[in-house]
Design a protein around this motif. Structure first.
Motif, mmCIF file in Angstrom:
data_model
loop_
_atom_site.group_PDB
_atom_site.id
_atom_site.type_symbol
_atom_site.label_atom_id
_atom_site.label_comp_id
_atom_site.label_asym_id
_atom_site.label_seq_id
_atom_site.Cartn_x
_atom_site.Cartn_y
_atom_site.Cartn_z
ATOM 1 N N ALA A 24 31.723 5.375 -10.499
ATOM 2 C CA ALA A 24 32.707 4.568 -11.240
ATOM 3 C C ALA A 24 32.199 4.269 -12.649
ATOM 4 N N VAL A 25 30.897 4.000 -12.763
ATOM 5 C CA VAL A 25 30.305 3.751 -14.086
ATOM 6 C C VAL A 25 30.512 4.991 -14.967
ATOM 7 N N GLU A 26 30.288 6.154 -14.380
ATOM 8 C CA GLU A 26 30.438 7.420 -15.101
ATOM 9 C C GLU A 26 31.914 7.676 -15.463
ATOM 10 N N GLN A 130 39.190 -3.512 -3.486
ATOM 11 C CA GLN A 130 38.886 -4.718 -4.259
ATOM 12 C C GLN A 130 37.385 -5.014 -4.208
ATOM 13 N N ALA A 131 36.812 -4.964 -3.012
ATOM 14 C CA ALA A 131 35.387 -5.311 -2.860
ATOM 15 C C ALA A 131 34.508 -4.336 -3.649
ATOM 16 N N LEU A 132 34.858 -3.047 -3.635
ATOM 17 C CA LEU A 132 34.045 -2.067 -4.371
ATOM 18 C C LEU A 132 34.173 -2.287 -5.878
ATOM 19 N N GLY A 133 35.383 -2.592 -6.336
ATOM 20 C CA GLY A 133 35.581 -2.912 -7.757
ATOM 21 C C GLY A 133 34.805 -4.172 -8.143
ATOM 22 N N ASP A 134 34.762 -5.130 -7.231
ATOM 23 C CA ASP A 134 34.054 -6.381 -7.518
ATOM 24 C C ASP A 134 32.547 -6.154 -7.634
ATOM 25 N N LEU A 135 32.007 -5.300 -6.758
ATOM 26 C CA LEU A 135 30.566 -4.998 -6.869
ATOM 27 C C LEU A 135 30.282 -4.272 -8.177
ATOM 28 N N PRO A 261 40.494 -12.056 -7.376
ATOM 29 C CA PRO A 261 41.095 -10.721 -7.361
ATOM 30 C C PRO A 261 42.461 -10.652 -8.041
ATOM 31 N N LEU A 262 43.121 -11.811 -8.203
ATOM 32 C CA LEU A 262 44.505 -11.912 -8.713
ATOM 33 C C LEU A 262 45.479 -11.272 -7.701
ATOM 34 N N PRO A 263 46.701 -11.711 -7.575
ATOM 35 C CA PRO A 263 47.327 -12.776 -8.360
ATOM 36 C C PRO A 263 46.758 -14.162 -8.005
ATOM 37 N N HIS A 291 38.589 2.016 -12.460
ATOM 38 C CA HIS A 291 37.410 2.892 -12.498
ATOM 39 C C HIS A 291 36.872 3.162 -11.102
ATOM 40 N N VAL A 292 36.860 2.136 -10.270
ATOM 41 C CA VAL A 292 36.301 2.328 -8.927
ATOM 42 C C VAL A 292 37.232 3.195 -8.082
ATOM 43 N N GLN A 293 38.531 3.061 -8.281
ATOM 44 C CA GLN A 293 39.459 3.874 -7.496
ATOM 45 C C GLN A 293 39.404 5.340 -7.916
ATOM 46 N N LYS A 294 39.105 5.587 -9.189
ATOM 47 C CA LYS A 294 38.892 6.980 -9.596
ATOM 48 C C LYS A 294 37.699 7.542 -8.826
ATOM 49 N N ALA A 295 36.657 6.740 -8.716
ATOM 50 C CA ALA A 295 35.457 7.184 -7.987
ATOM 51 C C ALA A 295 35.782 7.396 -6.504
ATOM 52 N N ILE A 296 36.572 6.514 -5.911
ATOM 53 C CA ILE A 296 36.935 6.642 -4.485
ATOM 54 C C ILE A 296 37.763 7.915 -4.270
ATOM 55 N N LEU A 297 38.742 8.130 -5.136
ATOM 56 C CA LEU A 297 39.604 9.318 -4.999
ATOM 57 C C LEU A 297 38.788 10.598 -5.123
#
Ligand code: CP
Ligand code: NVA
Length: 302
Positions: A24-26, A130-135, A261-263, A291-297
Motif C-alpha cells: 500500500a505504501v508503494e 478498514q483495519a488494514l487501512g488504519d494500520l 472510520p467515518l461516518p 491505497h490499502v484496497q489497491k494493495a488488497i486487490l
C-alpha cells in the motif's frame, strides 16, 4: 494470497498484513499502474457507503481495471435470487467481488459459492479493509507498529473486532473500553489472544479513562452501526460517558492520534469539532482506504 478470500482479518497471517501495508505504501507512492488491466470488480452492497464504494471504484480505475456497483434493489440478494446463484453467476463475469452485507453469514456464503475471490467490504462482524487501512495510517504517522497501544472507546462492533485482530497480528496492544453489554464478543477476544504476536496484549475495561491512559491512538466509532438504527436511542443512553472529547484525548500520549472510520456522529461518540484537532488522523485514514484496497486487490488477483 492469490485467489483467496478476505472475509476476516483472521484469514491473514502476520506476514500477509505486513506485505499488504508495504504494498500500500508503494501503491500510494506510485499512484497509477496497469497491474489490473482487464480485471473487473463487482461491488455488491446491501448497506450504504461513501468511503468503501468510492475507494474501491477509484482503486480499480487507478490500477487499470474496472468496477461496477450493484445496489441492493437491483440484485435482491437472497430475495430476488439466492446467494449461491448470485455468487456463481457473478463469478462468470467478474474477477473479484467486494460485498457489504448485514449478516456476516451472507458474505461467507457468497465466498463459498463464488469461484473468484470475495472481499468483506463490511459485515455485522468485521470490517477488515478498514483495519488494514488504519494500520497503514498508524504506521505512516508513527513509523512503527509493534509495541504501540490503541485505545478503542465505545461499541465493541465490526470495526473494533477487525482492528483488535489486526493489532494482535502485528504486535500492537489493544485496550477497549465499552459499557457492559457492548463489549467486543468473547470469541473475538479469544481469537485475538490466540493470534497475538510480539507480546501484544488485549485488555477489556469499562472506563474510557483507563483505556486512554498513555495510549498512542484513541479510536472511536458510532454507537449504533448500520442495521442497529432502531436501537439508537437506547444506545445513546447506554454510552453516556463514552464520548471521545479533548479531556479524554489529553489522557493519552502527548502525540497520540485521534482516529475514526467515518461516518461520524459529531456530538455523540466524538465531541463536536474534535475531528479538526491537530491530533486527528481521520481524513488521512479515509484516504488510506484507497491505497490499502489497491494493495488488497493486487494481492488477491496476483
Ligand atoms: N468507513 C467506511 O467504511 O465508510 P463507508 O461506510 O462510507 O464505506
Ligand atoms: N460500525 C459502523 C462502521 C461504518 C463504516 C457500521 O457498521 O455502521
Amino acid at each position: 494470497m492469490k485467489g483467496k478470500d478476505l472475509l476476516s482479518i483472521a484469514d491473514l497471517a502476520p506476514d500477509d498484513v505486513k506485505r499488504i501495508i508495504d504494498s500500500a505504501v508503494e501503491m500510494k507512492r506510485q499512484g497509477t499502474s496497469s497491474v489490473l488491466a482487464g480485471k473487473t470488480l463487482a461491488l455488491l452492497f446491501e448497506k450504504p457507503s461513501l468511503r468503501t464504494r468510492v475507494s474501491f471504484d477509484v482503486a480499480m480505475h487507478q490500477l487499470g481495471g474496472h468496477s461496477l456497483y450493484l445496489s441492493p434493489a437491483e440484485v435482491g440478494l437472497g430475495s430476488r435470487e439466492s446467494i449461491s446463484d448470485v455468487a456463481r453467476t457473478l463469478s462468470r463475469y467478474v474477477n473479484i467481488i467486494a460485498a457489504r452485507t448485514f449478516d456476516h453469514v451472507t458474505v461467507q456464503s457468497l465466498a463459498e459459492y463464488a469461484t473468484v475471490p470475495v472481499i468483506n467490504a463490511l459485515s455485522d462482524k468485521e470490517h477488515p479493509c478498514q483495519a488494514l487501512g488504519d494500520l497503514l495510517t498508524i504506521h505512516e504517522k508513527k513509523t512503527v507498529l509493534e509495541g504501540l497501544t490503541i485505545a478503542f472507546i465505545g461499541d465493541g462492533n465490526n470495526v473494533a473486532s477487525s482492528l483488535l485482530l489486526a493489532s494482535a497480528l502485528v504486535g500492537v496492544n489493544f485496550k477497549v473500553a465499552s459499557p457492559r453489554g457492548y463489549a467486543v464478543p468473547v470469541e473475538v477476544v479469544a481469537l485475538g489472544r490466540s493470534l497475538a504476536r510480539g507480546g501484544a496484549q488485549i485488555t477489556l475495561v469499562e472506563q474510557p479513562q483507563e483505556a486512554a491512559e498513555g495510549a498512542d491512538v484513541i479510536y472511536t466509532d458510532v454507537w449504533a452501526s448500520m442495521g442497529h438504527e432502531a436501537e439508537a436511542e437506547k444506545r445513546r443512553a447506554a454510552f453516556v460517558g463514552y464520548q471521545v472529547d479533548a479531556a479524554l484525548l489529553s489522557q493519552a500520549a502527548a502525540d497520540a492520534l485521534l482516529m475514526h472510520p467515518l461516518p461520524a456522529h459529531h456530538g455523540e461518540e466524538i465531541a463536536t469539532g474534535l475531528i479538526d484537532s491537530s491530533q486527528s488522523a481521520v481524513f488521512d485514514q479515509a484516504e488510506n482506504r484507497l491505497h490499502v484496497q489497491k494493495a488488497i486487490l493486487a494481492e488477491l488477483l496476483g
